[in-house]
Design a protein around this motif. Structure first.
Motif, PDB file in Angstrom:
ATOM      1  N   ARG A  77       0.843  -1.187   0.000  1.00  0.00           N
ATOM      2  CA  ARG A  77       0.000   0.000   0.000  1.00  0.00           C
ATOM      3  C   ARG A  77       0.881   1.241   0.000  1.00  0.00           C
ATOM      4  O   ARG A  77       2.090   1.178   0.236  1.00  0.00           O
ATOM      5  N   ALA A  78       0.264   2.375  -0.271  1.00  0.00           N
ATOM      6  CA  ALA A  78       0.985   3.637  -0.188  1.00  0.00           C
ATOM      7  C   ALA A  78       1.206   4.000   1.280  1.00  0.00           C
ATOM      8  O   ALA A  78       0.455   3.586   2.161  1.00  0.00           O
ATOM      9  N   SER A  79       2.260   4.749   1.536  1.00  0.00           N
ATOM     10  CA  SER A  79       2.566   5.197   2.889  1.00  0.00           C
ATOM     11  C   SER A  79       2.411   6.713   2.960  1.00  0.00           C
ATOM     12  O   SER A  79       3.028   7.445   2.192  1.00  0.00           O
ATOM     13  N   ARG A  80       1.588   7.181   3.885  1.00  0.00           N
ATOM     14  CA  ARG A  80       1.397   8.617   4.057  1.00  0.00           C
ATOM     15  C   ARG A  80       2.530   9.243   4.862  1.00  0.00           C
ATOM     16  O   ARG A  80       2.864  10.417   4.684  1.00  0.00           O
ATOM     17  N   ASN A  81       3.124   8.468   5.750  1.00  0.00           N
ATOM     18  CA  ASN A  81       4.229   8.959   6.564  1.00  0.00           C
ATOM     19  C   ASN A  81       5.143   7.780   6.870  1.00  0.00           C
ATOM     20  O   ASN A  81       4.845   6.945   7.724  1.00  0.00           O
ATOM     21  N   ASP A 113       4.146   5.993  -6.038  1.00  0.00           N
ATOM     22  CA  ASP A 113       4.217   6.730  -4.777  1.00  0.00           C
ATOM     23  C   ASP A 113       5.653   6.652  -4.291  1.00  0.00           C
ATOM     24  O   ASP A 113       6.248   5.565  -4.237  1.00  0.00           O
ATOM     25  N   ASP A 114       6.217   7.800  -3.942  1.00  0.00           N
ATOM     26  CA  ASP A 114       7.610   7.869  -3.520  1.00  0.00           C
ATOM     27  C   ASP A 114       7.670   8.570  -2.165  1.00  0.00           C
ATOM     28  O   ASP A 114       7.242   9.724  -2.046  1.00  0.00           O
ATOM     29  N   VAL A 115       8.173   7.875  -1.145  1.00  0.00           N
ATOM     30  CA  VAL A 115       8.240   8.445   0.194  1.00  0.00           C
ATOM     31  C   VAL A 115       9.613   8.180   0.805  1.00  0.00           C
ATOM     32  O   VAL A 115      10.314   7.243   0.412  1.00  0.00           O
ATOM     33  N   SER A 116       9.998   9.003   1.760  1.00  0.00           N
ATOM     34  CA  SER A 116      11.272   8.821   2.443  1.00  0.00           C
ATOM     35  C   SER A 116      11.170   9.354   3.860  1.00  0.00           C
ATOM     36  O   SER A 116      10.241  10.090   4.202  1.00  0.00           O
ATOM     37  N   CYS A 117      12.148   8.974   4.660  1.00  0.00           N
ATOM     38  CA  CYS A 117      12.174   9.380   6.061  1.00  0.00           C
ATOM     39  C   CYS A 117      13.617   9.479   6.534  1.00  0.00           C
ATOM     40  O   CYS A 117      14.454   8.627   6.204  1.00  0.00           O
ATOM     41  N   LEU A 149       6.618   2.773  -4.531  1.00  0.00           N
ATOM     42  CA  LEU A 149       5.650   1.776  -5.002  1.00  0.00           C
ATOM     43  C   LEU A 149       5.289   2.111  -6.438  1.00  0.00           C
ATOM     44  O   LEU A 149       4.664   3.139  -6.715  1.00  0.00           O
ATOM     45  N   HIS A 150       5.701   1.253  -7.364  1.00  0.00           N
ATOM     46  CA  HIS A 150       5.444   1.450  -8.793  1.00  0.00           C
ATOM     47  C   HIS A 150       4.085   0.843  -9.139  1.00  0.00           C
ATOM     48  O   HIS A 150       3.876  -0.355  -8.992  1.00  0.00           O
ATOM     49  N   LYS A 151       3.171   1.680  -9.636  1.00  0.00           N
ATOM     50  CA  LYS A 151       1.800   1.240  -9.892  1.00  0.00           C
ATOM     51  C   LYS A 151       1.498   1.004 -11.369  1.00  0.00           C
ATOM     52  O   LYS A 151       0.398   0.572 -11.711  1.00  0.00           O
ATOM     53  N   LYS A 152       2.442   1.267 -12.255  1.00  0.00           N
ATOM     54  CA  LYS A 152       2.205   1.103 -13.691  1.00  0.00           C
ATOM     55  C   LYS A 152       3.253   0.223 -14.371  1.00  0.00           C
ATOM     56  O   LYS A 152       2.918  -0.565 -15.246  1.00  0.00           O
TER      57      LYS A 152
END
Length: 260
Positions: A77-81, A113-117, A149-152
């Protein structure tokens, strides 16, 4: 004189017809046509063309459905944070508590979706030195986490290409180091595959720390550790060289959480 009925080859337009033949019960008659004659079989080549058109349409429809189908995300799933999703229990137990919740960044698009921390940790009993004005000197050990997360599209070829490029860079560094004095060789630079983690995983070691790169289906994840540095000597204060098993443990927990 009554002539013989005209003979028509069987199966071409149907059987031979007799004058005044009655309309069969199953003949099709429309309201504006009146009584119709016997139904005639369509020529074989018409059926062949019709079959080819139908088959072509079915094939084209299947191809469109295949090309437009969304890839299986494998439960990710996508991560919001990502700072909230990355608990990092093993690393915090070894290094120290988080300074705060960390700095999170997120970019959401239709295709990925691209996220980092980025998280700093304070070793037990450690205090950052300060100058005469109270400004902190040096740095704290830190952990950086990334998740795309690559969705395509399939991220596999790009991931493998990136790892191949890093492997080539490591080999080039080894060749260059062989020509210099042994005292100048940085023997901490290495690239090693990790089995049993995701679809494909590698650990990259260099003088700055350790980076764990993971490909798992449509998800690409990374985790890196960096030591704190002595403000006067520039030497690392925290030895992160043995943190690889802890990083693998925390990465496995993060992957499970992102599937929940």
């Amino acid at each position: 004189m009554i002539s013989e009925p005209e003979l028509v080859p069987e199966g071409y337009f149907g059987a031979a017809e007799l004058p005044g033949q009655r309309v069969a019960a199953d003949d099709v008659v429309t309201e504006d046509q009146g009584p119709g004659g016997p139904r005639r079989a369509r020529p074989g080549w018409l059926w062949a063309i019709g079959g080819a058109v139908v088959a072509s349409a079915v094939w084209a429809g299947g191809l469109y459905a295949y090309s437009s189908a969304e890839p299986d995300l494998g439960g990710y799933r996508a991560s919001r944070n990502l700072c909230l999703d990355a608990e990092l229990s093993a690393l915090t137990a070894a290094i120290g508590e988080r300074v705060d919740r960390g700095s999170a960044w997120r970019s959401a698009h239709e295709s990925l979706d691209d996220v980092s921390c980025y998280i700093e940790m304070t070793p037990q009993g450690y205090e950052l030195p300060t100058d005469e004005d109270g400004n902190e000197l040096g740095s704290l050990p830190s952990v950086s986490v990334g998740y795309t997360l690559h969705k395509k599209t399939d991220p596999g070829p790009e991931f493998e290409g990136m790892m191949a490029a890093r492997h080539s860079a490591v080999e080039d560094t080894a060749v260059d180091d062989s020509a210099v004095d042994d005292a100048a060789v940085d023997d901490t630079t290495a690239l090693r595959r990790v089995d049993g983690l995701g679809e494909l995983a590698f650990v990259v070691r260099d003088s700055g720390g350790i980076t764990l790169e993971v490909l798992d289906g449509q998800a690409v994840l990374s985790m890196s550790t960096s030591s704190d540095w002595d403000a006067e000597t520039g030497e690392p204060l925290t030895d992160v060289s043995d943190f690889e098993p802890l990083m693998i443990e925390d990465m496995r927990a993060l992957m499970a959480r992102l599937k929940s």
